[in-house]
Design a protein around this motif. Structure first.
Motif, PDB file in Angstrom:
ATOM      1  N   ILE A  91       0.886  -1.409   0.001  1.00 32.62           N
ATOM      2  CA  ILE A  91       0.001   0.051  -0.053  1.00 32.62           C
ATOM      3  C   ILE A  91       0.984   1.115  -0.062  1.00 32.62           C
ATOM      4  O   ILE A  91       0.542   2.353  -0.452  1.00 32.62           O
ATOM      5  N   LEU A  92       2.194   1.253   0.436  1.00 29.95           N
ATOM      6  CA  LEU A  92       2.882   2.578   0.625  1.00 29.95           C
ATOM      7  C   LEU A  92       3.011   3.216  -0.581  1.00 29.95           C
ATOM      8  O   LEU A  92       2.840   4.485  -0.576  1.00 29.95           O
ATOM      9  N   PRO A  93       3.422   2.585  -1.810  1.00 33.13           N
ATOM     10  CA  PRO A  93       3.494   3.566  -3.241  1.00 33.13           C
ATOM     11  C   PRO A  93       2.139   3.990  -3.371  1.00 33.13           C
ATOM     12  O   PRO A  93       2.039   5.301  -3.724  1.00 33.13           O
ATOM     13  N   VAL A  94       0.909   3.434  -3.077  1.00 29.83           N
ATOM     14  CA  VAL A  94      -0.258   4.102  -3.513  1.00 29.83           C
ATOM     15  C   VAL A  94      -0.324   5.420  -2.155  1.00 29.83           C
ATOM     16  O   VAL A  94      -0.904   6.301  -2.558  1.00 29.83           O
ATOM     17  N   LEU A  95      -0.068   5.050  -1.078  1.00 29.32           N
ATOM     18  CA  LEU A  95      -0.245   6.004  -0.139  1.00 29.32           C
ATOM     19  C   LEU A  95       0.796   7.192  -0.747  1.00 29.32           C
ATOM     20  O   LEU A  95       0.262   8.539  -0.447  1.00 29.32           O
ATOM     21  N   ALA A  96       2.098   6.969  -1.062  1.00 29.52           N
ATOM     22  CA  ALA A  96       2.853   8.103  -1.515  1.00 29.52           C
ATOM     23  C   ALA A  96       2.418   8.947  -2.813  1.00 29.52           C
ATOM     24  O   ALA A  96       2.314  10.163  -2.852  1.00 29.52           O
ATOM     25  N   GLY A  97       1.592   8.171  -3.528  1.00 27.77           N
ATOM     26  CA  GLY A  97       0.870   9.034  -4.664  1.00 27.77           C
ATOM     27  C   GLY A  97      -0.252   9.696  -4.138  1.00 27.77           C
ATOM     28  O   GLY A  97      -0.410  10.878  -4.653  1.00 27.77           O
ATOM     29  N   LEU A  98      -0.966   9.228  -3.184  1.00 31.57           N
ATOM     30  CA  LEU A  98      -1.912  10.279  -2.593  1.00 31.57           C
ATOM     31  C   LEU A  98      -1.721  11.378  -1.787  1.00 31.57           C
ATOM     32  O   LEU A  98      -2.133  12.377  -2.078  1.00 31.57           O
ATOM     33  N   ILE A  99      -0.407  11.113  -1.214  1.00 30.73           N
ATOM     34  CA  ILE A  99       0.110  12.287  -0.551  1.00 30.73           C
ATOM     35  C   ILE A  99       0.652  13.402  -1.609  1.00 30.73           C
ATOM     36  O   ILE A  99       0.498  14.622  -1.301  1.00 30.73           O
ATOM     37  N   TRP A 100       1.281  12.924  -2.566  1.00 28.99           N
ATOM     38  CA  TRP A 100       1.684  13.958  -3.686  1.00 28.99           C
ATOM     39  C   TRP A 100       0.638  14.463  -4.362  1.00 28.99           C
ATOM     40  O   TRP A 100       0.605  15.838  -4.465  1.00 28.99           O
ATOM     41  N   LEU A 101      -0.244  13.856  -4.459  1.00 22.14           N
ATOM     42  CA  LEU A 101      -1.561  14.447  -5.347  1.00 22.14           C
ATOM     43  C   LEU A 101      -2.193  15.663  -4.288  1.00 22.14           C
ATOM     44  O   LEU A 101      -2.666  16.631  -4.642  1.00 22.14           O
ATOM     45  N   ALA A 102      -2.169  15.198  -2.863  1.00 24.93           N
ATOM     46  CA  ALA A 102      -2.816  16.095  -1.645  1.00 24.93           C
ATOM     47  C   ALA A 102      -2.013  17.383  -1.831  1.00 24.93           C
ATOM     48  O   ALA A 102      -2.407  18.569  -1.598  1.00 24.93           O
TER      49      ALA A 102
END
Length: 447
Positions: free
Chosen positions: A167-178
Motif C-alpha cells: 500500500i505504501l506506493p499508493v499512499l505516496a501517490g495520494l500524499i503527492w496528489l494532496a
C-alpha cells in the motif's frame, strides 16, 4: 530542496513512515507478548492435565507420556510450515526418566524447580513448564520449541508488513496528489502575477484564495499600493522639479539676453545681478533636490553615538556666511554635550535645512535661536525664527514637497521642510510646528 512541494511531500512521507514503523514495532512486540502468554498458558494447562491423569491412576504413567504427542493444535494446509506439538517428559523425583513423548529429547527439558523456565537442550532452546506431583513422586515437564514460537510471531508480523509495503506506493501517490492540489492556489497566484505588465498594480483578488494564503495576497496588495504611491510621488516630484527649475532658468536666459543687448552699464549690471540671483536660487534648489534624493536613498545607521550639540554648531558654522549676508544672529546651544544614537548624514541634512529655512524667512537684522533640551530620554532640538510664521490653514501641508505657504519667501523652493520631515521620520523622530511668542515660528525635531 528549493521546492515547497518536494519538501512537504518528503516531510509527510517520512512522518507517515515513522508512524507506520512505530505501529509495526508496537504490533510486533504486543504480538510476541500475547503469543508468549497464550502458549505459556497452554503449557501450564497441559502440565496440569498430565499430572491430573496420573494422580487419578486411571492411566499408566508411561502411557500418558506416550499420548502427549496427540495434544496438538488442529492444522490445515496454511499451518504445515510450523507445528505446535508439545513435548512431554515424566521424571521421578530421584532423577529417573519414567516416560516421554516421541518428539521429546532424551535429556531433561528443565531443572528440578517447578514453574516456567527456558533451557537449551541438545542445542535447541525450549520453553518448559514443570509440575511436581509429590503424591506420586514424579516431575512432569511439558515444553515448546522456542523456534516454533518465533516462527509464529514472524509469520504474524510479516502478514502485517507485506500489505503495508504494497500500500505504501499508493499512499505516496495520494500524499503527492494532496500536496500538489493543496499548493495549486499558489501556482495560480504566481501565474497571474507573472502575466501582468510592470504598470499593472491592481489589487490581487484575495477572496478566492485559501485562508492560509490570504495573508500573502494582502501583503502583495499592500506592496502594490506602496509601489503605486511611490510612483505617483516620483511622478509628481519630477513634474514639480522640472517646473520649479524651468522658472529660474527662463529668468536667467531673459536676463542674459538683456545684458547682451544693454547699451549702458547700469542696465547690464542690473541684468548680471539678476542672473547671479537666479543662479543662486537654482543652485539652492538643486542642492535641496539632491538632499531629498539622499534622504530617500540613504541607508539609516543609528548605531553611531553623536554629540548633538556639536552637530548643531557645525551646521551653524557652515551657514554663518549666509546669516551674515542678512545681518542675522544665529544662537546655538552652549558647550554641553548631548549624546544621541543617530545617523550623522541624515541628522546634518535635517538640521541644515531647518536652520537654512529659518534664515531665509527671518527679516534682515533679526535673530534665529537654536535650543537643545533633554527630558525622559527624549531630545528636542528647536529652531526659533522671527519670520512671518505659518498660517493656520497651511500647517497641515507645510511639509509637503514644493508647497509654499502664503507667508513664505517667494524665492523658496518648497522643499526645505519636506526634506526635514523625511529625514527626521527616517531617524525615528517627529517634527512639530508651533507659533513663536512675539512673532515667528518654532520648528522642533524630537528624537
Amino acid at each position: 530542496m528549493s521546492s515547497i512541494r518536494i519538501r512537504l511531500f518528503v516531510i509527510l512521507l517520512l512522518a507517515t513512515g515513522v508512524v507506520w514503523l512505530s505501529a509495526f514495532l508496537w504490533i510486533q512486540q504486543s504480538t510476541l507478548t500475547e503469543v508468549e502468554r497464550v502458549l505459556d498458558a497452554r503449557l501450564a494447562e497441559s502440565g496440569q492435565m498430565v499430572s491430573s491423569l496420573i494422580s487419578d491412576r486411571r492411566v499408566d504413567v508411561a502411557a500418558v507420556a506416550k499420548q502427549v504427542p496427540n495434544l496438538t493444535v488442529a492444522q490445515d494446509d496454511a499451518s504445515v510450515g510450523y507445528s505446535h506439538k508439545l513435548s512431554c517428559q515424566i521424571w521421578s523425583l530421584d532423577g529417573e526418566l519414567v516416560g516421554r513423548s516421541g518428539s521429546a529429547p532424551t535429556n531433561s527439558l528443565a531443572g528440578v524447580a517447578p514453574g516456567f523456565s527456558s533451557n537449551i537442550v541438545d542445542g535447541e532452546e525450549w520453553r518448559v513448564h514443570t509440575v511436581i506431583n509429590e503424591a506420586l513422586g514424579v516431575r512432569v515437564m511439558v515444553g515448546d520449541s522456542q523456534r516454533v514460537r518465533d516462527r509464529l510471531v514472524q509469520d504474524v508480523t510479516m502478514g502485517l508488513v507485506l500489505p503495508a509495503l504494497t500500500i505504501l506506493p499508493v499512499l505516496a501517490g495520494l500524499i503527492w496528489l494532496a500536496v500538489w492540489r493543496g499548493l495549486r492556489p499558489l501556482d495560480r497566484l504566481a501565474e497571474g502575477l507573472s502575466q501582468r505588465s510592470a504598470d499593472d498594480l491592481r489589487a490581487v483578488e484575495v477572496g478566492p484564495l485559501p485562508r492560509e494564503i490570504r495573508p500573502v495576497g494582502r501583503a502583495i496588495n499592500g506592496l502594490f499600493g506602496r509601489v503605486d504611491a511611490a510612483r505617483e510621488r516620483e511622478k509628481a516630484f519630477t513634474s514639480f522639479a522640472a517646473h520649479e527649475l524651468k522658472t529660474p532658468l527662463a529668468g536667467i536666459k531673459t536676463q542674459a539676453q538683456v545684458a547682451m543687448m544693454a547699451t549702458d552699464d547700469a542696465t547690464r549690471t542690473s541684468a548680471l545681478a539678476n542672473i547671479q540671483h537666479g543662479v543662486d536660487r537654482t543652485d539652492r534648489m538643486v542642492r535641496q533636490l539632491l538632499a531629498l534624493a539622499s534622504v530617500d536613498g540613504t541607508e539609516v545607521r543609528q548605531d553611531v553615538t553623536l554629540d548633538a550639540v556639536a552637530i548643531i554648531r557645525d551646521v551653524v558654522d557652515d551657514l554663518a556666511r549666509v546669516a551674515r549676508g542678512k545681518g542675522i544672529t544665529v544662537t546655538a546651544p552652549g558647550n554641553q554635550k548631548i549624546p544621541l544614537n543617530s545617523d550623522p548624514v541624515l541628522l546634518t541634512v535635517a538640521l541644515r535645512n531647518v536652520v537654512e529655512n529659518a534664515i531665509a524667512v527671518a527679516p534682515d537684522g533679526s535673530d534665529v535661536d537654536i535650543t537643545a533640551e533633554t527630558s525622559d530620554e527624549r531630545l528636542k532640538i528647536s529652531v526659533l525664527d522671527r519670520g512671518p510664521g505659518i498660517a493656520d490653514e497651511d500647517r497641515a501641508k507645510i511639509a509637503d514637497r514644493f508647497f509654499r505657504g502664503a507667508g513664505s519667501n517667494a524665492n523658496g523652493s518648497g522643499l526645505g521642510l519636506a526634506i526635514v520631515e523625511a529625514a527626521v521620520h527616517r531617524l525615528g523622530g517627529e517634527v512639530a510646528f508651533a507659533p513663536r511668542p512675539g512673532g515667528g515660528e518654532i520648528v522642533s525635531m524630537i528624537f
